[in-house]
Design a protein around this motif. Sequence first.
Motif, mmCIF file in Angstrom:
data_model
loop_
_atom_site.group_PDB
_atom_site.id
_atom_site.type_symbol
_atom_site.label_atom_id
_atom_site.label_comp_id
_atom_site.label_asym_id
_atom_site.label_seq_id
_atom_site.Cartn_x
_atom_site.Cartn_y
_atom_site.Cartn_z
ATOM 1 N N PRO A 38 0.836 -1.210 0.000
ATOM 2 C CA PRO A 38 0.000 0.000 0.000
ATOM 3 C C PRO A 38 0.869 1.259 0.000
ATOM 4 N N LEU A 39 0.390 2.290 -0.647
ATOM 5 C CA LEU A 39 1.090 3.572 -0.639
ATOM 6 C C LEU A 39 0.972 4.210 0.740
ATOM 7 N N TYR A 100 2.278 6.632 -9.714
ATOM 8 C CA TYR A 100 1.175 7.021 -8.837
ATOM 9 C C TYR A 100 0.674 8.414 -9.222
ATOM 10 N N SER A 101 -0.538 8.725 -8.785
ATOM 11 C CA SER A 101 -1.122 10.039 -9.047
ATOM 12 C C SER A 101 -1.211 10.829 -7.746
ATOM 13 N N THR A 103 -3.387 13.917 -5.901
ATOM 14 C CA THR A 103 -4.616 14.705 -5.968
ATOM 15 C C THR A 103 -4.554 15.812 -4.929
ATOM 16 N N THR A 134 1.529 13.463 -11.285
ATOM 17 C CA THR A 134 1.988 12.082 -11.321
ATOM 18 C C THR A 134 3.433 11.983 -10.857
ATOM 19 N N THR A 169 -3.609 13.541 -1.593
ATOM 20 C CA THR A 169 -3.898 12.114 -1.733
ATOM 21 C C THR A 169 -3.014 11.531 -2.818
ATOM 22 N N VAL A 170 -2.471 10.344 -2.570
ATOM 23 C CA VAL A 170 -1.725 9.618 -3.607
ATOM 24 C C VAL A 170 -2.413 8.269 -3.838
ATOM 25 N N ALA A 171 -2.375 7.820 -5.091
ATOM 26 C CA ALA A 171 -2.987 6.531 -5.457
ATOM 27 C C ALA A 171 -2.193 5.944 -6.620
ATOM 28 N N TYR A 172 -2.078 4.622 -6.643
ATOM 29 C CA TYR A 172 -1.402 3.983 -7.773
ATOM 30 C C TYR A 172 -2.159 4.265 -9.062
ATOM 31 N N ASN A 173 -1.404 4.427 -10.146
ATOM 32 C CA ASN A 173 -2.024 4.603 -11.478
ATOM 33 C C ASN A 173 -2.535 3.279 -11.964
#
Length: 173
Positions: A38-39, A100-101, A103, A134, A169-173
């Motif tokens: 997990p990030l 990752y992105s 936000t 990104t 917020t970060v999330a996997y692409n």
Amino acid sequence: MKKIILSIVAIAAIAAMPSRMMAQATENTDAAANIVTPLTLVETQSLHFGTMSALTATGGTCVLATDGTRTSTSGVSLSTANPASHCASYNVSGAPAVGYSITLPASFTVSNGTKTMSIAPVAKAASASANGTTGTLDGTGKDVISVGGTLTVDAGQETGLYQGNFNVTVAYN
């Protein structure tokens, strides 16, 4: 005789047909899932635009670039007095070499209790060549994000310490 020959041909044709017609086909297909680390996102420094003043008749902006440089426009005068300006900084960790992105809100406000100012944040991942939303984790699964932005200061902005908060917020692409 014709009837007998036709009957024999019909019987032979029926006998030559497979006993069951194939109306369906089946294929065995593999399925898989990949679970990654997990990030995580940890703030190492908060966002602060530093000390400045605003002319009574003219507002302007204070721009804090993601490299930490600070500029102003119109009626905003920057000061070197403390507190000094600095970008927000975050450590990102997760799966090695994965994109990752990032936000951020389009804008958010800070307040001194009675008056507000608006901030339009901008981010840059250390792995990216320019500001943007990104990044890519390095071979050990790490990266750093810097957040700056543009603070809009009204003409004759009331003095005081303006504070607020925003989500990153970060999330996997």
